[in-house]
Design an enzyme around this catalytic site. Structure first.
Site, PDB file in Angstrom:
ATOM      1  N   LYS A   1       1.910  10.476   2.572  1.00  0.00           N
ATOM      2  CA  LYS A   1       0.958   9.557   2.631  1.00  0.00           C
ATOM      3  C   LYS A   1       0.885   8.944   3.889  1.00  0.00           C
ATOM      4  O   LYS A   1      -0.215   8.767   4.549  1.00  0.00           O
ATOM      5  CB  LYS A   1       0.679   8.540   1.363  1.00  0.00           C
TER       6      LYS A   1
ATOM      7  N   ASN B   1      -4.585   8.884   1.449  1.00  0.00           N
ATOM      8  CA  ASN B   1      -4.330   9.768   0.506  1.00  0.00           C
ATOM      9  C   ASN B   1      -5.757  10.769   0.163  1.00  0.00           C
ATOM     10  O   ASN B   1      -5.488  11.690  -0.459  1.00  0.00           O
ATOM     11  CB  ASN B   1      -4.177   9.027  -1.003  1.00  0.00           C
TER      12      ASN B   1
ATOM     13  N   ASP C   1      -6.698   4.934  -3.195  1.00  0.00           N
ATOM     14  CA  ASP C   1      -6.113   4.474  -4.397  1.00  0.00           C
ATOM     15  C   ASP C   1      -6.366   2.917  -4.640  1.00  0.00           C
ATOM     16  O   ASP C   1      -6.590   2.720  -5.729  1.00  0.00           O
ATOM     17  CB  ASP C   1      -4.364   4.417  -3.931  1.00  0.00           C
TER      18      ASP C   1
HETATM   19  P1  NDP Z   1       6.757   3.491  -4.897  1.00  0.00           P
HETATM   20  O1  NDP Z   1       7.893   4.103  -5.052  1.00  0.00           O
HETATM   21  O2  NDP Z   1       6.356   3.237  -3.479  1.00  0.00           O
HETATM   22  O3  NDP Z   1       7.024   1.826  -5.387  1.00  0.00           O
HETATM   23  C1  NDP Z   1       7.526   1.410  -6.513  1.00  0.00           C
HETATM   24  C2  NDP Z   1       7.550  -0.011  -6.807  1.00  0.00           C
HETATM   25  O4  NDP Z   1       8.243  -0.136  -7.992  1.00  0.00           O
HETATM   26  C3  NDP Z   1       8.698  -0.964  -5.955  1.00  0.00           C
HETATM   27  O5  NDP Z   1       7.909  -2.149  -5.445  1.00  0.00           O
HETATM   28  C4  NDP Z   1       9.656  -1.125  -6.632  1.00  0.00           C
HETATM   29  O6  NDP Z   1      10.473  -2.208  -6.173  1.00  0.00           O
HETATM   30  C5  NDP Z   1       9.124  -1.269  -8.030  1.00  0.00           C
HETATM   31  N1  NDP Z   1      10.128  -0.763  -9.082  1.00  0.00           N
HETATM   32  C6  NDP Z   1      10.377   0.267  -9.412  1.00  0.00           C
HETATM   33  N2  NDP Z   1      11.059   0.148 -10.721  1.00  0.00           N
HETATM   34  C7  NDP Z   1      11.555  -1.156 -11.088  1.00  0.00           C
HETATM   35  C8  NDP Z   1      12.054  -2.091 -11.960  1.00  0.00           C
HETATM   36  N3  NDP Z   1      12.909  -1.236 -12.846  1.00  0.00           N
HETATM   37  N4  NDP Z   1      12.049  -3.309 -11.788  1.00  0.00           N
HETATM   38  C9  NDP Z   1      11.346  -3.755 -10.761  1.00  0.00           C
HETATM   39  N5  NDP Z   1      10.734  -3.262  -9.718  1.00  0.00           N
HETATM   40  C10 NDP Z   1      10.767  -1.674  -9.807  1.00  0.00           C
HETATM   41  O7  NDP Z   1       5.731   3.869  -5.959  1.00  0.00           O
HETATM   42  P2  NDP Z   1       4.220   3.740  -5.871  1.00  0.00           P
HETATM   43  O8  NDP Z   1       3.533   2.454  -5.306  1.00  0.00           O
HETATM   44  O9  NDP Z   1       3.633   5.033  -4.858  1.00  0.00           O
HETATM   45  O10 NDP Z   1       3.786   4.026  -7.358  1.00  0.00           O
HETATM   46  C11 NDP Z   1       3.816   3.155  -8.532  1.00  0.00           C
HETATM   47  C12 NDP Z   1       3.384   3.602  -9.382  1.00  0.00           C
HETATM   48  O11 NDP Z   1       2.100   3.703  -9.260  1.00  0.00           O
HETATM   49  C13 NDP Z   1       3.501   5.035 -10.096  1.00  0.00           C
HETATM   50  O12 NDP Z   1       4.176   5.180 -11.406  1.00  0.00           O
HETATM   51  C14 NDP Z   1       2.127   5.752  -9.812  1.00  0.00           C
HETATM   52  O13 NDP Z   1       2.153   6.800 -10.655  1.00  0.00           O
HETATM   53  C15 NDP Z   1       1.205   4.697 -10.020  1.00  0.00           C
HETATM   54  N6  NDP Z   1       0.119   4.992  -9.133  1.00  0.00           N
HETATM   55  C16 NDP Z   1      -1.170   5.120  -9.886  1.00  0.00           C
HETATM   56  C17 NDP Z   1      -2.261   5.333  -9.452  1.00  0.00           C
HETATM   57  C18 NDP Z   1      -3.357   5.728 -10.446  1.00  0.00           C
HETATM   58  O14 NDP Z   1      -4.537   6.010  -9.825  1.00  0.00           O
HETATM   59  N7  NDP Z   1      -3.585   5.042 -11.305  1.00  0.00           N
HETATM   60  C19 NDP Z   1      -2.420   5.892  -7.911  1.00  0.00           C
HETATM   61  C20 NDP Z   1      -1.001   5.736  -7.357  1.00  0.00           C
HETATM   62  C21 NDP Z   1       0.284   5.388  -7.949  1.00  0.00           C
HETATM   63  P3  NDP Z   1      11.561  -2.236  -5.052  1.00  0.00           P
HETATM   64  O15 NDP Z   1      10.530  -2.453  -4.024  1.00  0.00           O
HETATM   65  O16 NDP Z   1      12.218  -3.466  -5.561  1.00  0.00           O
HETATM   66  O17 NDP Z   1      12.464  -1.034  -5.314  1.00  0.00           O
END
Ligand code: NDP
Length: 285
Positions: A73, A94, A109
């Site tokens: 992306k 995207n 998104d």
């Molecule tokens: P990223 O890997 O970029 O970010 C993940 C985020 O989640 C980070 O901020 C991370 O925190 C946090 N995180 C993960 N695990 C934990 C935990 N156990 N406790 C606290 N914080 C946590 O992923 P994306 O943002 O790209 O995607 C996130 C979700 O969004 C995915 O599951 C994806 O499927 C969904 N999504 C849905 C879409 C839709 O159209 N419905 C479109 C795009 C994404 P930290 O920074 O502290 O590591």
């Protein structure tokens, strides 16, 4: 005279890796079939090392465009001629449109999320709290701020990432933003009108729930989740028990797909067959 059949389809697709479990192809082709479009969508396993070759191939084959998922992306931006405003602010793309050999990048998104939210409420003047500061949170925060949200609170474990997003919002939009470090059972600010789980917690796990103080939620709050599968996450189920209005991640996914089709073909498609195709896949899992 017999009607001429056109055996040459308009081509679109996706470049990402890993992609064998990504159901986008079914959702997009459900729309193409329902609309009677002579178009195809091809899922391609492409990472950053081969992305430029894949893009050149798409141009050579006359593709209408392609979608980009992880890990491409941000990587894709260097190959584009132009960027839509929000894609530029978000710093991620995207959806790419190919027109006369020129490539334009979009980010649908966050737009998909805002469109789904608009069925319930307007974001104008609202205080929104986001859990997470990754790609999905970034897209939603920027679109919400550009759409007139008043304040965005970012709750994240990683302080640097959370604070970087605060800075991005304050420097590029009129919204105010603040950061809350995610500690155990973090409390949600009472001014919050819309809470969004934009983390990956709950994906493919109906029992996983973000570690927040559920007693800090009140029934006037709208609770949204980006997780499309399972659509009714534990967070949404628990919030509904408290009387909160909830919004799942399925419409966000469908809306961004429909917006991608619009970007490629200039056509507004019926979203119901797209949603039905995803539900069928998720329920079969
Ligand atoms: P990223 O890997 O970029 O970010 C993940 C985020 O989640 C980070 O901020 C991370 O925190 C946090 N995180 C993960 N695990 C934990 C935990 N156990 N406790 C606290 N914080 C946590 O992923 P994306 O943002 O790209 O995607 C996130 C979700 O969004 C995915 O599951 C994806 O499927 C969904 N999504 C849905 C879409 C839709 O159209 N419905 C479109 C795009 C994404 P930290 O920074 O502290 O590591």
């Amino acid at each position: 005279m017999a009607k001429k059949i056109n055996f040459l389809s308009d081509l679109t697709g996706s470049f990402s890796t890993p992609c064998s479990e990504n159901p986008t192809v079914r959702m997009i082709e459900a729309a193409y079939q329902n609309e009677g479009m002579n178009a195809r969508f091809i899922t391609c396993e492409v990472g950053p090392e081969t992305l430029s070759h894949a893009i050149n191939g798409a141009i050579a084959m006359g593709w209408k465009g392609f979608s980009c998922s992880l890990p491409n992306k941000q990587e894709v931006i260097q190959y584009l001629d132009d960027l839509d405003t929000s894609a530029q602010v978000i710093g991620a793309v995207n959806c790419v449109v190919i027109k006369e050999g020129k490539l334009t990048g979009y980010n649908t998104d966050g737009k998909g999320f805002i469109e789904a939210l608009c069925d319930i409420t307007s974001v104008k003047g609202k205080h929104i709290t986001l859990l997470g500061a990754g790609g999905a949170a970034r897209a939603i925060a920027v679109e919400a701020a550009l759409a007139g949200a008043k304040h965005i609170t970012l709750v994240n474990r990683n302080q640097e990432r959370g604070e970087a997003l605060v800075k991005l919002i304050e420097e590029n939009t009129k919204a105010k933003a603040s950061f809350v470090k995610w500690t155990k059972h973090v409390s949600i600010e009472s001014e919050t009108e819309i809470l969004v789980n934009a983390t990956s917690i709950g994906l493919n796990d109906a029992q996983a729930i973000p570690d927040i103080d559920m007693d800090s939620l009140h029934k006037e709050m709208i609770i949204a989740d980006v997780i499309p599968n399972p659509p009714e996450t534990k967070l949404l189920r628990e919030a509904a028990k408290k009387g909160c209005t909830t919004l799942n991640g399925l419409n966000m996914l469908v809306n961004q797909g429909a917006q991608n089709i619009y970007n490629w073909f200039g056509k507004k498609v019926d979203r119901e067959p797209m949603k039905a195709s995803l539900k069928e896949i998720f329920e079969a899992k």
